[in-house]
Scaffold this motif. Structure first.
Motif, PDB file in Angstrom:
ATOM      1  N   LEU A  59       0.828  -1.207   0.000  1.00 55.18           N
ATOM      2  CA  LEU A  59       0.000   0.000   0.000  1.00 55.18           C
ATOM      3  C   LEU A  59       0.861   1.255   0.000  1.00 55.18           C
ATOM      4  N   GLN A  86      -0.304 -10.301  -3.388  1.00 53.80           N
ATOM      5  CA  GLN A  86      -1.313  -9.780  -2.460  1.00 53.80           C
ATOM      6  C   GLN A  86      -2.342 -10.839  -2.092  1.00 53.80           C
ATOM      7  N   HIS A  87      -2.642 -11.739  -3.041  1.00 52.89           N
ATOM      8  CA  HIS A  87      -3.602 -12.812  -2.758  1.00 52.89           C
ATOM      9  C   HIS A  87      -3.153 -13.703  -1.615  1.00 52.89           C
ATOM     10  N   PHE A  99     -16.331  -3.055   5.752  1.00 53.41           N
ATOM     11  CA  PHE A  99     -17.063  -2.197   4.805  1.00 53.41           C
ATOM     12  C   PHE A  99     -18.437  -1.915   5.378  1.00 53.41           C
ATOM     13  N   PHE A 110     -15.844 -11.247   1.103  1.00 52.24           N
ATOM     14  CA  PHE A 110     -15.493 -10.271   0.060  1.00 52.24           C
ATOM     15  C   PHE A 110     -14.321 -10.735  -0.816  1.00 52.24           C
ATOM     16  N   GLY A 111     -13.259 -11.194  -0.157  1.00 58.44           N
ATOM     17  CA  GLY A 111     -12.077 -11.617  -0.905  1.00 58.44           C
ATOM     18  C   GLY A 111     -12.348 -12.846  -1.760  1.00 58.44           C
ATOM     19  N   ALA A 114     -14.488 -11.661  -4.689  1.00 59.71           N
ATOM     20  CA  ALA A 114     -13.707 -10.835  -5.623  1.00 59.71           C
ATOM     21  C   ALA A 114     -12.860 -11.712  -6.537  1.00 59.71           C
ATOM     22  N   ARG A 115     -12.382 -12.825  -5.992  1.00 61.99           N
ATOM     23  CA  ARG A 115     -11.556 -13.718  -6.814  1.00 61.99           C
ATOM     24  C   ARG A 115     -12.364 -14.861  -7.397  1.00 61.99           C
TER      25      ARG A 115
ATOM     26  N   LEU B 135      -9.891  -2.810   0.763  1.00 57.22           N
ATOM     27  CA  LEU B 135     -10.306  -3.254  -0.573  1.00 57.22           C
ATOM     28  C   LEU B 135      -9.113  -3.790  -1.347  1.00 57.22           C
ATOM     29  N   SER B 136      -8.006  -3.028  -1.333  1.00 61.63           N
ATOM     30  CA  SER B 136      -6.826  -3.479  -2.078  1.00 61.63           C
ATOM     31  C   SER B 136      -6.321  -4.818  -1.560  1.00 61.63           C
ATOM     32  N   THR B 137      -6.375  -5.001  -0.242  1.00 58.59           N
ATOM     33  CA  THR B 137      -5.866  -6.271   0.278  1.00 58.59           C
ATOM     34  C   THR B 137      -6.833  -7.414   0.003  1.00 58.59           C
ATOM     35  N   LEU B 138      -8.053  -7.111  -0.441  1.00 58.04           N
ATOM     36  CA  LEU B 138      -9.012  -8.165  -0.756  1.00 58.04           C
ATOM     37  C   LEU B 138      -9.207  -8.259  -2.274  1.00 58.04           C
ATOM     38  N   SER B 139      -8.119  -8.092  -3.009  1.00 49.43           N
ATOM     39  CA  SER B 139      -8.104  -8.308  -4.462  1.00 49.43           C
ATOM     40  C   SER B 139      -9.096  -7.441  -5.216  1.00 49.43           C
ATOM     41  N   THR B 140      -9.369  -6.232  -4.723  1.00 50.30           N
ATOM     42  CA  THR B 140     -10.311  -5.355  -5.409  1.00 50.30           C
ATOM     43  C   THR B 140      -9.663  -3.998  -5.618  1.00 50.30           C
TER      44      THR B 140
END
Ligand code: ATP
Ligand code: MG
Lengths: 264, 262
Positions: A59, A86-87, A99, A110-111, A114-115, B135-140
């Motif tokens: 980040l 990152q995954h 969120f 969420f993760g 997203a994948r 969000l970035s750490t969750l592949s988004t």
């Protein structure tokens, strides 16, 4: 890297520097975290702990230095490879960072969604399984983060971090702001999750009890430098004047305390 | 004395540099956000909810402002034109001002206050509570997930709102002309249809799309770059509304100058 005779550490940090303007936040930080260990970093507010984690998460870009996961330098890889890296990381943020526009079950999955690791229709049921792992009832699944207590938010954050079974887990002050009992429960859950998934963990904390419960190894960050490293069990009797002052919360010692005249 | 002059120049220079830097940052942000609109993955649910928020829930406030503004134009031009051919002139003035200017500008300003502010507050809160980093750490990709759907929603919703604002603005003028000033309804409608041009309406809608983009862009940008906790979110919201309003009126002038100066 497979040709290398010794197995590289899971996370290798070398000479990491980061400044904001004239302010040096990380100053030549070097650290090895072997696979499967839980590593704890302690340090006072503003010593750069969160900045270190942000650099590891991609980040923030450090000014100089090297970060390797499994021997692969993650600072100069392609954007696509960076995504793969990152995954592999799960992160529990300092204030959970759920969120707030999404219900708990969507937060937790969420993760995965997203994948596209699970279909949307199964997500809610899967979230309930994950929630059970962190000791939450499935009734929580349909609530929104604002309707949860701080401790519950941390648990949901933990469920979200471990959902994709990452092999590296980061925890930023997992017990700050919780009562000692809830804090202990969160620590146990963290130890449990880390051991169950065989992950490598890096936790940041101010809480000595928590540090000793979570950590195998520990280090102290002071003014952007790592000034001590050793087994977490020896934190309270490290023999280092800085660490001793910090862990015992003394006002006298080498660390100057604002609003208090210390004699070193 | 000389010292204070140098100070003044230094500060001016610094402010100018900061302005240039900010403009560049916004342009880059706009480019990246826009480019994510056309590249998958897409987030239809977020698009839909921000479309509803921008388009549907702004309807009442846009409708009311348009109705009363149309009416007030009719009333004002009656006082100015009553000696001459009032009837046809008033219908023409109302139609022209509403389709060319008042429809897009009023709808734009209303949506800025409603939606631009709320976008900045939402995204700003997400920034200061680390949700954007999460969000970035969750592949988004947060630009794709947060910014692109909101930009697209506003670009589509604003022209639709302006069509309604145009109709109601003209209707407001009609009501004042017929019920208050006692004009003949058929004559007023004929005069309205005669002065209605496709070009005016189309350019009004183009303006609307540009305004929609601006409003969402400033909301997203100010929110995305906000810092310093709740206070920072507050100033991001204010900045979003102020910058969007100024840019909106500036661009309104430029577009008008480009298309209507012959
Ligand atoms: N984005 C940034 N821009 C400028 N300065 C920053 C930024 N992020 C962090 N800093 C500065 O870096 C220093 C270290 O911050 P950091 O968040 O790492 O502290 P910390 O050790 O995590 O403290 P705490 O225990 O209170 O969370 C602080 O002095 C902070 O002001
Ligand atoms: Mg921190």
């Amino acid at each position: 890297m497979t040709s290398s005779p010794t197995i590289p550490p899971k996370i290798r940090i070398r000479d990491l520097c980061k400044s904001f303007g004239a302010k040096t936040v990380l100053d030549d930080v070097s650290l090895d975290i072997p696979a499967g260990t839980s590593f704890v970093i302690i340090g006072s507010s503003g010593s750069g702990k969160s900045v270190l984690l942000r650099c590891l998460l991609g980040l923030m870009t450090p000014d100089s230095g090297l970060i390797e996961f499994d021997g692969e330098n993650i600072l100069n890889v392609s954007a696509k490879r960076q995504k793969d890296v990152q995954h592999r990381i799960g992160m529990l943020f300092q204030n959970a960072a759920l969120f707030d526009s999404l219900p708990v079950w969507e937060n937790v999955t969420f993760g995965l969604l997203a994948r596209k690791l699970i279909p949307y229709r199964q997500a809610r049921a899967h979230a309930c399984t994950l929630l059970a792992q962190v000791g939450l009832d499935s009734a929580v699944a349909d609530l929104y983060p604002a309707e949860l207590s701080g401790g519950m938010q941390k648990r949901v954050g933990l469920a979200r971090a471990i959902a994709t079974k990452p092999d590296i887990l980061f925890f930023d002050e997992p017990t700050t702001g919780l009562d000692p009992l809830t804090g202990a429960v969160i620590d146990d859950l963290i130890v449990d999750c880390v051991k169950k998934n065989g992950s490598t963990a890096l936790a940041i904390t101010h809480d000595m009890a928590s540090a000793q419960r979570i950590g195998d190894e520990a280090a102290m960050l002071y003014q952007g430098r790592l000034i001590w490293q050793g087994p977490a069990a020896s934190l309270m009797e490290s023999g280092n004047a800085y660490v001793d002052q910090f862990t015992h919360g003394r006002s006298q010692g080498p660390i100057p305390i604002e609003g208090c005249h210390s004699q070193a | 004395m000389i010292n204070s002059v140098t100070n003044l120049i230094t500060n001016l220079g610094r402010a100018t540099l900061a302005l240039i830097h900010e403009t560049g940052a916004i342009a880059l942000f706009a480019f990246v956000g826009f480019s994510h609109i056309v590249r998958p993955p897409f987030y239809p649910r977020i698009f839909l909810s921000s479309f509803l928020e921008t388009g549907f829930f702004s309807l009442p406030v846009v409708a009311l402002t348009a109705l009363f503004s149309g009416g007030v134009i009719a009333l004002q031009s009656y006082t100015g034109f009553s000696q001459y051919h009032a009837q046809s002139a008033i219908a023409g003035i109302v139609t022209l001002t509403v389709t060319r200017e008042l429809g897009p500008v009023l709808a734009g300003l209303m949506v800025t206050g409603r939606v631009g502010a709320s976008i900045a507050a939402q995204i700003g809160t997400m920034r200061v509570t680390d949700q954007i980093d999460a969000l970035s750490t969750l592949s988004t990709n947060p630009m794709k997930y947060l910014v692109a759907p909101r930009l697209l929603a506003a670009i589509i919703a604003l022209p639709l709102l302006v069509i309604i604002a145009d109709i109601l603005g003209v209707a407001g003028g009609f009501m004042v002309a017929v019920f208050k000033l006692g004009f003949s309804p058929t004559a007023y409608i004929t005069a309205t249809l005669n002065s209605l041009t496709q070009k005016d309406v189309t350019i009004g809608l183009v303006k609307a799309a540009v305004f929609g983009f601006l409003i969402a862009l400033m909301g997203c940008y100010q929110g995305y770059t906000s810092k310093n906790g709740a206070e920072g979110v507050g100033s991001a919201t204010t900045a979003a509304v102020v910058t969007a309003s100024i840019l909106l009126l500036t661009l309104d002038y430029l577009i008008t100058d480009l298309f209507f100066s012959y």
